[in-house]
Design a protein around this motif. Structure first.
Motif, PDB file in Angstrom:
ATOM      1  N   THR A 187       0.783  -0.862   0.178  1.00 21.09           N
ATOM      2  CA  THR A 187       0.195  -0.175  -0.042  1.00 21.09           C
ATOM      3  C   THR A 187       0.639   1.037  -0.143  1.00 21.09           C
ATOM      4  OG1 THR A 187      -1.320  -1.456   1.658  1.00 21.09           O
ATOM      5  CG2 THR A 187      -1.656   0.681   1.244  1.00 21.09           C
ATOM      6  N   ARG A 349      -2.900  -1.110  14.556  1.00 23.58           N
ATOM      7  CA  ARG A 349      -3.218  -0.419  13.169  1.00 23.58           C
ATOM      8  C   ARG A 349      -2.250   0.634  12.324  1.00 23.58           C
ATOM      9  NH1 ARG A 349      -6.394   4.399  13.153  1.00 23.58           N
ATOM     10  NH2 ARG A 349      -6.951   4.248  15.117  1.00 23.58           N
ATOM     11  N   SER A 350      -1.940   0.304  11.237  1.00 20.11           N
ATOM     12  CA  SER A 350      -1.200   1.275  10.368  1.00 20.11           C
ATOM     13  C   SER A 350      -1.169   2.337   9.452  1.00 20.11           C
ATOM     14  CB  SER A 350      -0.037   0.853  10.176  1.00 20.11           C
ATOM     15  OG  SER A 350       0.539   0.730  11.104  1.00 20.11           O
ATOM     16  N   GLU A 351      -2.012   3.496   9.720  1.00 15.87           N
ATOM     17  CA  GLU A 351      -2.834   4.231   8.269  1.00 15.87           C
ATOM     18  C   GLU A 351      -2.112   5.699   7.625  1.00 15.87           C
ATOM     19  OE1 GLU A 351      -6.700   3.271   9.969  1.00 15.87           O
ATOM     20  OE2 GLU A 351      -6.789   5.744  11.453  1.00 15.87           O
ATOM     21  N   VAL A 353      -4.460   9.063   6.798  1.00 14.27           N
ATOM     22  CA  VAL A 353      -5.629   9.730   6.525  1.00 14.27           C
ATOM     23  C   VAL A 353      -5.603  11.071   6.393  1.00 14.27           C
ATOM     24  CG1 VAL A 353      -7.557  10.783   8.105  1.00 14.27           C
ATOM     25  CG2 VAL A 353      -6.431   8.436   8.994  1.00 14.27           C
ATOM     26  N   VAL A 376      -8.223   7.659   3.312  1.00 13.25           N
ATOM     27  CA  VAL A 376      -7.931   6.835   4.243  1.00 13.25           C
ATOM     28  C   VAL A 376      -7.313   5.359   3.833  1.00 13.25           C
ATOM     29  CG1 VAL A 376      -8.327   5.336   6.161  1.00 13.25           C
ATOM     30  CG2 VAL A 376      -9.874   7.402   6.930  1.00 13.25           C
ATOM     31  N   ILE A 377      -5.993   5.785   4.201  1.00 13.51           N
ATOM     32  CA  ILE A 377      -5.573   4.177   3.625  1.00 13.51           C
ATOM     33  C   ILE A 377      -4.475   4.138   4.166  1.00 13.51           C
ATOM     34  CG2 ILE A 377      -3.101   4.129   2.179  1.00 13.51           C
ATOM     35  CD1 ILE A 377      -3.527   7.595   1.156  1.00 13.51           C
ATOM     36  N   GLN A 378      -5.176   2.338   4.502  1.00  7.38           N
ATOM     37  CA  GLN A 378      -4.576   1.122   5.170  1.00  7.38           C
ATOM     38  C   GLN A 378      -3.750   0.264   5.614  1.00  7.38           C
ATOM     39  OE1 GLN A 378      -7.502  -1.783   7.355  1.00  7.38           O
ATOM     40  NE2 GLN A 378      -7.066  -0.239   8.840  1.00  7.38           N
ATOM     41  N   GLU A 383      -4.615  -4.455   3.979  1.00  5.45           N
ATOM     42  CA  GLU A 383      -4.249  -3.676   3.161  1.00  5.45           C
ATOM     43  C   GLU A 383      -5.026  -2.784   2.451  1.00  5.45           C
ATOM     44  OE1 GLU A 383      -1.303  -4.620   1.439  1.00  5.45           O
ATOM     45  OE2 GLU A 383       0.541  -4.070   2.115  1.00  5.45           O
TER      46      GLU A 383
END
Length: 491
Positions: A187, A349-351, A353, A376-378, A383
């Motif tokens: 991602t 959690r890694s994201e 925003v 929101v890119i998780q 992913e």
């Protein structure tokens, strides 16, 4: 001996030499990643993996280590007895005392003169210079040799410069791979395409159309067995200086002229150099340090940081950092970047925003939904990319609700998705530098981080306690509230 599985015809032959081959990183990450590359024919046919360690082991004893310690970290669906046996056939073991030059002869005997040699230094960074000096002394460094440096790359700016100088005496910059596994995530790499391959985002990816950017890397685990290392490091050095600043660079960089490694890294360097330096006043106002106390994570009671084995009594090491950063350039003028990382948080959690600015004037009543649009890119645990919008609620009237356009990358994109370490190791073998830090990037990141560390010390700043299983100290929410903003999970 079982013959290795057939592979794509990649030249030349490869000797992958892993210093710290019996260490935790090798067992959990590197060897499983190399197995997956082997399984999917991403290694040269003539690949040998030479583990280097101090233990007086035979090759068979090392293979027992791989079987016991690494195999459990390979996904069950990928385990194939025949492939695993052919993978083990690639291994050899060399007993080397890193600090004793004479013992490197054992390694020299096992490497091939005509092979591409990749030296992976999965050791403490204070050993990098010694390893490189001794490799050079026994004639193992030439124009076919590359080196991979595992973080942490220094403790401060001076030590980072020293590492760059000592390794640079033996390897030119285009054969040094400073690895950050976040840059290997699908991602994260897809963010380049999202930004620079889609016309709908290009004109909006700047002030005043973006209101703020949040980057969160949250961990639910504690320090575990790493207390000895972690207490001398802390969250700022362990996470902000590398992972989060690299994510910030990819979000904020200008379009490079090409995907050439230096073209991309030139633009990332400009971002790092445009970070507004923090003063004592802004450090006090715009940074939050925390340290986890006892609590519950996933329904289980966990101890506080000060009660972890190996943590000194009264330690003031931070396990949580939240801060507000600002870029001094036209694209991002007055757009705050909020970075946050911590251990023993509510979930893993890694994201990223991206919060877009409000409409200048709206005839649509929003009710409780203050902000209409977020991207929101998780990155983990799954992913995905979500574009959050407002839509009309079914029925009469113009009541609105937030909805999301979801791109589940696992479902939308067919084919196997390699893990970060596998992808980056294959990049090293194929000589692709784009997703590795250059020496000036590393030093620019430390140049921004070091004054914050010094400022905390000058202020006598002690980390705020937060209960395990929460999202950190209340001061982290207050940091956002000052600007009428909230962290994404609070929205």
């Amino acid at each position: 001996m079982i013959t290795p599985a057939s592979s794509s015809a990649l030249d030349p032959a490869l000797d992958m030499v892993i210093f710290g081959g019996a260490g935790d990183l090798s067992a959990r990450k590197l060897l499983p990643a190399l197995y997956m590359a082997h399984l999917h024919d991403s290694l040269p046919a003539e690949t040998r993996i030479i583990a280097v360690g101090r233990a007086d082991w035979t090759r068979e004893q090392y293979l027992n280590f791989v079987e016991e310690r690494s195999r459990p970290f390979v996904d069950n669906h990928a385990l194939n007895d025949q492939a695993w046996e052919s993978f083990l056939a690639r291994f050899d073991y060399a007993r080397v005392d890193i600090s004793v030059a004479d013992t490197y002869g054992h390694l020299a005997e096992k490497t091939r003169g005509d092979a591409l040699r990749v030296f992976y230094l999965a050791t403490a960074p204070n050993l990098f210079e010694t390893v490189c000096d001794n490799l050079a002394a026994c004639g193992l460094i030439d124009d076919r040799a590359r080196v991979v440096l595992e973080k942490p790359l220094g403790h401060d700016l001076a030590s980072a410069k020293a590492i760059n100088a000592s390794v640079g005496r033996h390897f030119p910059e285009d054969r040094i791979y400073r690895i950050d596994h976040y840059l290997g995530k699908e991602t994260v790499q897809n963010l380049m395409v999202l930004r620079f391959g889609n016309a709908i985002f290009g004109p909006l990816w700047q002030a005043p159309y973006i209101r703020s950017v949040q980057i969160t890397v949250a961990e639910s685990v504690g320090v575990g067995s790493r207390a000895g290392f972690y207490d001398g490091t802390g969250a700022m050095r362990d996470m902000i200086q590398n992972h989060l600043l690299q994510l910030l660079c990819i979000v904020a960089m200008e379009p490079p002229v090409s995907l050439d490694p230096d073209a991309v890294r030139d633009e990332k360097l400009k971002v790092l150099r445009s970070l507004r330096p923090m003063t004592i006043e802004t450090i006090s106002r715009d940074t939050v340090r925390g340290q986890y106390a006892a609590g519950a994570v996933d329904g289980e009671s966990v101890k506080g940081y000060l009660d972890e084995a190996g943590v000194p009594a009264g330690s003031v090491t931070e396990t949580f950092v939240a801060l507000r950063a600002q870029l001094n350039n036209w694209r991002w003028a007055n757009v705050p970047f909020f970075l946050r990382t911590g251990k023993r948080l509510r979930d893993r959690r890694s994201e990223i925003v991206i919060e877009f600015a409000d409409m200048p004037f709206s005839i649509i009543p929003r009710g409780p939904y203050a902000h209409a649009n977020r991207l929101v890119i998780q990155l983990q645990p799954e992913e995905s990319i979500q574009l959050q919008m407002l839509a009309k609620e079914p029925g009469s009237g113009m009541h609105v609700l937030p909805v999301s356009l979801n791109l589940d990358l696992q479902q939308a994109l067919a084919g196997r998705r390699a893990e970060a370490y596998e992808r980056l190791l294959v990049d090293v073998i194929r000589g692709r530098l784009t997703h590795f830090m250059r020496c000036d990037e590393l030093e620019a990141a430390w140049a921004w981080v070091e004054p914050i560390l010094s400022g905390w010390k000058a202020l006598g700043d002690k980390p705020r306690s937060y209960i395990s299983g929460t999202y950190g100290p209340a001061a982290s929410s207050a940091l956002m509230a000052r600007e009428n903003m909230v962290w994404a999970e609070e929205a």
